[in-house]
Structures are given as structure tokens and as C-alpha cells.
Write a protein that holds these residues in place. Structure first.
Motif, short mmCIF file in Angstrom:
data_model
loop_
_atom_site.label_atom_id
_atom_site.label_comp_id
_atom_site.label_asym_id
_atom_site.label_seq_id
_atom_site.Cartn_x
_atom_site.Cartn_y
_atom_site.Cartn_z
N CYS A 3 4.30 -0.44 3.37
CA CYS A 3 4.12 0.80 2.62
C CYS A 3 4.68 1.98 3.42
O CYS A 3 4.34 2.16 4.58
CB CYS A 3 2.63 1.02 2.34
N CYS A 6 1.46 4.49 4.34
CA CYS A 6 0.41 4.17 5.31
C CYS A 6 0.77 3.00 6.24
O CYS A 6 0.04 2.70 7.18
CB CYS A 6 -0.90 3.87 4.58
N CYS A 30 0.90 0.29 -3.29
CA CYS A 30 0.26 -0.17 -2.06
C CYS A 30 -1.20 -0.53 -2.35
O CYS A 30 -1.91 0.25 -2.98
CB CYS A 30 0.33 0.95 -1.01
N CYS A 33 -3.41 2.23 0.03
CA CYS A 33 -3.54 3.66 -0.24
C CYS A 33 -3.20 4.04 -1.68
O CYS A 33 -3.29 5.20 -2.05
CB CYS A 33 -2.67 4.46 0.74
ZN LIG Z 1 -0.08 2.53 1.62
#
Ligand SMILES: [Zn+2]
Length: 149
Positions: A3, A6, A30, A33
Motif C-alpha cells: 500500500c 501505509c 488496502c 487503511c
Molecule cells: Zn494502507
């Protein structure tokens, strides 16, 4: 796929579509997040090496080709997108040949052929350099040939 927000390494693909260049676009989310982003997959094709008149090899350069055509088209009513399309088509055609090496004139011949229909002044400018028309007589005969067509 990590991702980009994050760094978590688990994403879920929520949509898959094809783009116009034969690639695949995946819409991802993701699982950590919840951010969404897209990834693209495109085939990577090899472009043949160009063999120059003197026998030396040169890698095909999209930028170099683009620069040469831009110079020929300076102050002419040729849209930037048309130049990009032209370069893209030439590159695609070279890749489709599936060869390791080709004579560099293949590239110049294609540019000449395409510029002729795009803009005649740009064509003449490119031809002067590419066809090595280095005296007024040969430039004039090329223009005469063009006017006769
Ligand atoms: Zn993420």
C-alpha cells in the motif's frame, strides 16, 4: 503489492479493467487503511537495436526521435499530440517486428512517410536532414516531386 499510503502488504482488488494500450488496470483497496489506488500492468516489449549507416548500433530513443520531429514541426500547425502519436506508432511498429536489430533507416523512412501527410513543410525540413539534401538543387527536386504528387 505494498500500500503506497501505509506500506501494508495486503490489498484487495475491487475492479479490473482493460486500458486502450492492451494493459490491465486494477483498482485496489488496502485492507489495513482502506485507501484506494490503481495499479497498471502493461506488456514490456523489446525495441530492436538500430544499425546505423556506418555499422554502429544504437538504442532506439523515443526522446531523440520526438526531438527531431519537434524541430521539423517548429512553428507549424502540428499538434503535440499528433507528434506523440506518430512516435508511439513508430515505436509500436518496431516492437511488432520482433527483431533484435534493424537498419536505422526503417525509422527515418517511417517518419518521412508519416510527416508527408501531416505537414509538408515539416516533411521537407525533416527530409533535408534525413535524406541529406545538402544542396539547393536536390532540395528543389524533392519539393518539385512533392508538388507533382
Ligand atoms: Zn494502507
Amino acid at each position: 503489492m505494498k500500500c503506497p499510503y501505509c506500506g501494508h502488504d495486503k490489498t484487495r482488488v475491487i475492479d479490473t479493467s482493460h486500458d486502450t494500450r492492451g494493459g490491465i488496470r486494477r483498482r485496489r483497496v488496502c485492507v489495513n487503511c482502506d485507501q484506494r489506488y490503481s495499479t497498471y500492468e502493461r506488456p514490456v516489449l523489446a525495441t530492436p537495436l538500430l544499425v546505423k549507416r556506418d555499422g554502429t548500433r544504437e538504442e532506439f530513443s523515443r526522446d531523440k526521435l520526438m526531438a527531431g520531429i519537434r524541430v521539423a514541426c517548429a512553428k507549424r500547425p502540428v499538434a503535440a499530440v499528433d507528434i506523440e502519436r506518430l512516435v508511439g506508432e513508430i515505436e509500436a511498429r518496431l516492437q511488432q517486428m520482433g527483431k533484435a536489430e534493424i537498419p536505422s533507416r526503417h525509422v527515418g523512412d517511417q517518419v518521412i512517410g508519416q510527416l508527408k501527410s501531416l505537414d509538408e513543410v515539416a516533411y521537407i525540413r525533416y527530409a533535408i536532414v534525413y535524406l541529406r539534401l545538402d544542396d539547393l538543387e536536390s532540395i528543389r527536386s524533392e519539393i518539385d516531386r512533392l508538388l507533382a504528387e
